[in-house]
Design an enzyme around this catalytic site. Structure first.
Site, short mmCIF file in Angstrom:
data_model
loop_
_atom_site.label_atom_id
_atom_site.label_comp_id
_atom_site.label_asym_id
_atom_site.label_seq_id
_atom_site.Cartn_x
_atom_site.Cartn_y
_atom_site.Cartn_z
N GLY A 86 -61.04 -39.54 0.98
CA GLY A 86 -62.21 -38.71 1.12
C GLY A 86 -61.93 -37.30 0.64
O GLY A 86 -60.79 -36.89 0.44
N HIS A 92 -51.60 -30.66 -5.53
CA HIS A 92 -50.31 -30.96 -4.93
C HIS A 92 -49.22 -30.49 -5.87
O HIS A 92 -49.37 -30.58 -7.10
CB HIS A 92 -50.14 -32.46 -4.68
CG HIS A 92 -51.06 -33.02 -3.65
ND1 HIS A 92 -51.28 -32.42 -2.42
CD2 HIS A 92 -51.83 -34.14 -3.66
CE1 HIS A 92 -52.14 -33.14 -1.73
NE2 HIS A 92 -52.49 -34.19 -2.46
N GLY A 162 -57.16 -35.27 3.79
CA GLY A 162 -57.93 -36.25 3.02
C GLY A 162 -57.41 -37.64 3.35
O GLY A 162 -56.23 -37.92 3.12
N SER A 175 -51.75 -32.08 3.74
CA SER A 175 -50.84 -31.25 2.96
C SER A 175 -50.81 -29.86 3.57
O SER A 175 -51.84 -29.32 3.95
CB SER A 175 -51.26 -31.19 1.48
OG SER A 175 -52.55 -30.64 1.34
N CYS A 191 -61.36 -28.22 -2.62
CA CYS A 191 -62.28 -28.84 -1.67
C CYS A 191 -63.71 -28.35 -1.84
O CYS A 191 -64.52 -28.40 -0.91
CB CYS A 191 -61.81 -28.61 -0.23
SG CYS A 191 -60.19 -29.32 0.11
#
Length: 228
Positions: A86, A92, A162, A175, A191
């Site tokens: 999601g 990352h 997520g 994260s 986001c």
């Protein structure tokens, strides 16, 4: 008549059986996805142990199921992966601790909202170990910190969430920004939220190694997910 022994509490029993894996070198995203898929299938089909996997990735962007292409500002900067978790776009990379959480909610209680809330509590408790106050905001996913040093009302995001759930087994996860290159976030609208910035423990002046963060995450995970 012999009285049957009571069944063990499902949450605490599961917590004791969770395997922890820490990868010292950055893990390719494709490899991590394949590993998660295999472990989730094994947990669901063969009652394999649950797993929390702490790792870092090479620099990359991921697109969640709600990602809007206009939020990918620099499509050629890093590899971009579409993923079934999601959420929207996120970054990352080295210096960011990613935690992939593969838990069996059939044993722990099939409550998705509770699981996400526990992930939020886990991140906030981990930050508290470094005297950082993490907070939640209505309508904004993730964990936020106030930045009065940068102006009145300034808040930055320090951690993201997520998740995906298949047959009540969770994967993907969280994260936490320890000391990533914050400029790498500028290639996306993290986001889908453009009005706020991104921060890290290092940016807040916290000197913490990844190993320090791992110890804090393990301690606080047991406090939250291992509680009755």
């Amino acid at each position: 008549m012999v009285k049957a022994a009571p069944l063990p509490d499902p949450i605490s029993a599961s917590a004791r059986e969770v395997e922890w894996r820490i990868s010292d070198a950055p893990v390719a995203y494709e490899h991590a996805l394949a590993e998660m898929e295999a472990r989730v299938r094994a947990i669901s089909e063969t009652n394999e142990r649950e797993l929390v996997w702490l790792l870092e990735h090479p620099p990359l962007y991921t697109a969640g199921t709600s990602a809007d292409e206009k939020d990918l500002l620099s499509p050629d900067r890093f590899p971009v992966f579409k993923t079934g978790r999601g959420g929207q776009y996120t970054y990352h990379g080295p210096g960011q601790r990613v935690g992939y959480v593969m838990l069996d909610l059939k044993k722990r209680g099939p409550d998705v909202r509770r699981f996400v809330t526990d992930l939020e509590r886990w991140l906030i408790a981990t930050l508290a170990e470094f005297n950082v106050t993490g907070e939640l905001r209505e309508g904004r996913v993730g964990v936020w910190v106030r930045r009065p040093d940068l102006g009145i009302g300034r808040e930055d995001k320090i951690a993201a969430i997520g998740v995906r759930i298949r047959k009540w087994v969770t994967f993907h996860g969280i994260s936490l920004n320890v000391d990533p290159t914050l400029d790498h976030f500028s290639g996306i609208v993290p986001c889908g939220i453009s009005q706020y910035g991104v921060t890290s423990l290092a940016d807040l002046g916290i000197t913490a190694t990844m190993q320090d963060v791992d110890v804090a995450m393990k301690k606080t995970f047991d406090d939250i997910f291992g509680a009755d």
